[in-house]
Design an enzyme around this catalytic site. Structure first.
Site, PDB file in Angstrom:
ATOM      1  N   LYS A   1      -6.356  11.697  -4.017  1.00  0.00           N
ATOM      2  CA  LYS A   1      -6.507  11.738  -2.565  1.00  0.00           C
ATOM      3  C   LYS A   1      -6.078  13.099  -2.041  1.00  0.00           C
ATOM      4  CE  LYS A   1      -3.154  11.405  -0.447  1.00  0.00           C
ATOM      5  NZ  LYS A   1      -2.093  12.037   0.378  1.00  0.00           N
TER       6      LYS A   1
ATOM      7  N   ASP B   1      -0.963   4.513   1.715  1.00  0.00           N
ATOM      8  CA  ASP B   1      -2.196   5.167   1.252  1.00  0.00           C
ATOM      9  C   ASP B   1      -3.067   4.275   0.370  1.00  0.00           C
ATOM     10  OD1 ASP B   1      -1.685   7.521   2.557  1.00  0.00           O
ATOM     11  OD2 ASP B   1      -0.959   8.600   0.789  1.00  0.00           O
TER      12      ASP B   1
END
Length: 279
Positions: free
Chosen positions: A9, A136
């Site tokens: 990410k 996340d």
């Protein structure tokens, strides 16, 4: 044995808005994901177990609190599954690097076991299950460019397609724990993210606090800027990894060549899109 990619990410922007009573922070972020990442494999077994290999495996926790195992147990409990799995993680993403490695691995576990156990849950349902695992993890379930608000779990589509954009990831081989970076934020709300504002006018509000902990981050950002040709230079997440976006692979690779020899971790890759094959 079947396998699942766990894309790293990156945060193309990260605006902090306020500290919440529950200890989290309200934030706004543009999340994106790269072709670079970890790989999680699994086959059927009576119980749940996890082994690790790869260049960053030694820095990862393989105990019961590992996010992959926590995700597996959460999915089994929610779906009423009594089957197990033998899991193996090829760990490539640096730990505590602002690349969401643990979250990406947990999300990959949900997608992988969803297939192995024949559940056929949609990604939206897996993302909802992922929320207690970490801020996340829900966006990592989707692993495509998205806008996130709240703790990062309030997700919506980002109108601009970044898929295929060449990106250079650079980490000066230092770890930055997320908690101290959040604690070092100056608590100033400098405004949110709007789709009408160009990426170059957005920011990462955690940068100053991360640089205070690891000043070498400023050196990385300066070196990426000085190398030229980058369309965007920014720290990802809470650091220490920094990223630069380029118009083409050649520009990215020239920048990588120019930074070689400093002892930093370099990863030329590209942003992936919704057609990346995640299930």
């Amino acid at each position: 044995m079947i396998s699942e990619h766990a894309p790293a990410k990156i945060n193309l922007a990260l605006h902090l808005r306020r500290r919440r009573p529950d200890g989290y922070h309200d934030l706004e972020s543009i999340f994106a994901f790269t072709a670079f990442g970890d790989t999680l494999s699994a086959d059927a077994a009576d119980g749940l177990n996890l082994t690790l290999a790869g260049p960053t495996a030694a820095s990862a926790d393989v105990g019961d609190d590992n996010l992959v195992l926590r995700a597996a147990r959460a999915l089994a409990a929610a779906a009423g599954v009594t089957a197990g799995a033998r899991l193996h993680l090829d760990k490539q993403i640096p730990v505590a690097a602002g690349l969401g490695g643990g979250s990406a691995d947990a999300a990959a576990a949900l997608r992988l076991l969803n297939r192995l156990w024949g559940l056929n849950w949609p990604l939206e349902r897996l993302a909802t299950l992922a929320e207690p695992l970490g801020a996340d993890v829900p966006v990592c379930v989707h692993s495509r460019t998205m806008f996130g608000a709240g703790k990062g779990e309030a997700l919506s589509e980002w109108p601009y397609n970044q898929a295929g954009t060449p990106v250079l990831l650079v980490n000066p081989r230092v770890a930055v724990p997320t908690g101290p970076v959040f604690a070092g934020w100056d608590q100033q709300d400098r405004g949110g993210i709007s789709a009408g504002i160009g990426l170059d006018r957005l920011r990462n509000d955690m940068t100053a606090a991360a640089v205070a902990i690891q000043p070498v981050i400023a050196d990385v950002l300066a070196a990426l800027t000085a190398a030229g040709e980058a369309e965007l230079v920014r720290m990802s997440g809470s650091g220490a990894t920094c990223l630069a976006l380029y118009a083409d692979d050649a520009a990215r690779d020239r920048a990588a060549a120019g930074l070689a020899g400093r002892g930093w971790w370099l990863c030329p890759t590209r942003i992936i899109g919704p057609d990346s094959g995640l299930r």
